[in-house]
Design an enzyme around this catalytic site. Structure first.
Site, mmCIF file in Angstrom:
data_model
loop_
_atom_site.group_PDB
_atom_site.id
_atom_site.type_symbol
_atom_site.label_atom_id
_atom_site.label_comp_id
_atom_site.label_asym_id
_atom_site.label_seq_id
_atom_site.Cartn_x
_atom_site.Cartn_y
_atom_site.Cartn_z
ATOM 1 N N GLY A 244 23.614 47.137 23.637
ATOM 2 C CA GLY A 244 22.926 47.723 22.980
ATOM 3 C C GLY A 244 22.127 48.961 23.576
ATOM 4 O O GLY A 244 22.092 50.194 23.168
ATOM 5 N N ASP A 245 22.004 48.882 24.918
ATOM 6 C CA ASP A 245 21.506 50.112 25.683
ATOM 7 C C ASP A 245 22.454 51.181 25.667
ATOM 8 O O ASP A 245 22.193 52.477 25.780
ATOM 9 C CB ASP A 245 21.305 49.890 27.173
ATOM 10 C CG ASP A 245 19.734 48.835 26.875
ATOM 11 O OD1 ASP A 245 18.991 48.940 26.114
ATOM 12 O OD2 ASP A 245 19.743 47.961 27.821
HETATM 13 P P1 ADP Z 1 22.100 44.048 21.775
HETATM 14 O O1 ADP Z 1 22.890 44.149 23.184
HETATM 15 O O2 ADP Z 1 20.800 44.936 21.764
HETATM 16 O O3 ADP Z 1 21.743 42.564 21.350
HETATM 17 P P2 ADP Z 1 24.223 44.368 19.613
HETATM 18 O O4 ADP Z 1 24.718 42.722 20.270
HETATM 19 O O5 ADP Z 1 23.823 44.354 18.384
HETATM 20 O O6 ADP Z 1 22.715 44.893 20.601
HETATM 21 O O7 ADP Z 1 25.340 45.169 20.184
HETATM 22 C C1 ADP Z 1 25.032 46.824 20.169
HETATM 23 C C2 ADP Z 1 26.265 47.455 19.733
HETATM 24 O O8 ADP Z 1 27.176 47.096 20.626
HETATM 25 C C3 ADP Z 1 26.831 46.852 18.362
HETATM 26 O O9 ADP Z 1 26.485 47.589 17.385
HETATM 27 C C4 ADP Z 1 28.359 47.216 18.702
HETATM 28 O O10 ADP Z 1 28.497 48.617 18.404
HETATM 29 C C5 ADP Z 1 28.425 46.952 20.144
HETATM 30 N N1 ADP Z 1 28.947 45.590 20.271
HETATM 31 C C6 ADP Z 1 28.337 44.513 20.626
HETATM 32 N N2 ADP Z 1 29.149 43.461 20.798
HETATM 33 C C7 ADP Z 1 30.298 43.793 20.430
HETATM 34 C C8 ADP Z 1 31.651 43.187 20.385
HETATM 35 N N3 ADP Z 1 32.049 42.014 20.524
HETATM 36 N N4 ADP Z 1 32.614 43.930 20.060
HETATM 37 C C9 ADP Z 1 32.692 45.243 19.727
HETATM 38 N N5 ADP Z 1 31.437 46.045 19.831
HETATM 39 C C10 ADP Z 1 30.133 45.200 20.102
#
Ligand code: ADP
Ligand code: NA
Length: 294
Positions: A244-245
């Protein structure tokens, strides 16, 4: 280069890896210990710098050895730390236990982050000179509100990651241009588990929202338009810490360069997809050349 100010936290993550986390009153012998620079503010600053931004970090570290390591790490990433104060007392720390299922339990001690209750003229000037201000919720709310207000009054675009999720006062939301919660934070802030429904509620308070949805990508919504789902690149994820960051840091750089939203979201998604393919948080954040080549 896009000038970005980050008003946020700097923590040392103290991570214990163990087969099984201890229960109440119990002691277990773990396998490995690592210290990893973290804090959502510092992570977003590193992500934005690597993605090609000119980044200034506003916040505080302690006068302990962690403080020196945290400052050095940011400087090594090319982040300007002139406004990262050294406060009396310990740096912020996150005490993390990770078990073999990958589940974690975390205690955060704000330490020096907690003394950043107000901004001085230097901080206000740095915000005014930036194109964007990135904020999260790991500093005292009074400082975040002051930063958001200062940015708005100078025409500086404001992006808030509402983490850790908590009820947000109008005096903060009134000064936010773009809110970037993950799915859980969006649900908590809006009371709606479904992202489209959550976005509609959040748009009553801010003009633009990006809800990140992990491997599913992200949902972009702006007032007066239909929400749009942007799919994430399909990759083999090994560690989503810091995804996310990385996403927000890269998004800020692309928006600051004046790229259209769809292009900026593609750039951010590419950066986050690279981050999840390597272990670690700030160590796995990609450089601009890698993002552009992906
Ligand atoms: P956080 O890390 O804040 O919980 P997320 O899990 O929603 O946020 O992930 C943030 C962004 O990272 C997503 O919108 C996506 O673009 C990318 N991302 C996260 N997990 C994956 C994954 N397994 N494959 C591809 N992109 C990912
Ligand atoms: Na990673």
């Amino acid at each position: 280069m896009t000038r970005i100010a980050v008003l946020g936290s700097t923590n040392m993550d103290l991570v214990a890896y163990t087969a099984r986390a201890p229960g109440r009153g119990e002691t277990v012998t773990g396998r490995e210990f690592r210290t990893v620079p973290g804090g959502k503010g510092a992570n977003q600053a590193v992500a934005a710098a690597r993605a090609g931004g000119e980044v200034a970090m506003i916040g505080a570290v302690g006068d302990d050895a962690y403080g020196t390591l945290l400052r050095d790490g940011l400087e090594h990433a090319g982040v300007d730390t002139d406004l990262l104060h050294t406060a009396d007392g310990p740096s912020g720390t996150a005490h993390i236990v990770v078990d073999d299922t990958g589940a974690n339990a975390i205690v955060v001690i704000p330490g020096a982050n907690g003394v950043v209750t107000a901004l001085g003229p230097g901080e206000i000037a740095a915000i005014a000179e930036s194109e964007l201000l990135l904020m999260q919720l790991e500093l005292p709310l009074s400082a975040v509100v002051e930063g958001a207000r200062a940015a708005r009054s100078q025409g500086v675009r404001t992006i808030l990651t509402p983490s850790p999720a908590q009820p947000l006062p109008h005096e903060l939301l009134d000064h936010i241009d773009l809110l970037v919660p993950n799915e859980h934070e969006a649900a908590e802030l809006s009371g709606q588990a479904e992202p489209h429904a959550a976005a509609q509620i959040l748009l009553r308070q801010v003009p633009e929202v990006v809800i990140t949805l992990g491997a599913k990508g992200c949902l972009y919504a702006a007032r007066g338009g239909e929400p749009v789902l942007f799919e994430a690149p399909s990759v083999n994820a090994v560690d989503t810490t810091g995804a996310g960051d990385t996403f927000v840091g890269a998004l800020a750089v692309a928006l600051g360069e004046g790229r259209p939203v769809a292009e900026a979201l593609a750039f951010a998604s590419a950066a986050a997809a690279l981050c999840v393919q390597k272990p670690g948080a700030s160590t796995s954040m990609p450089y601009r050349s890698e993002i552009e080549a992906s």
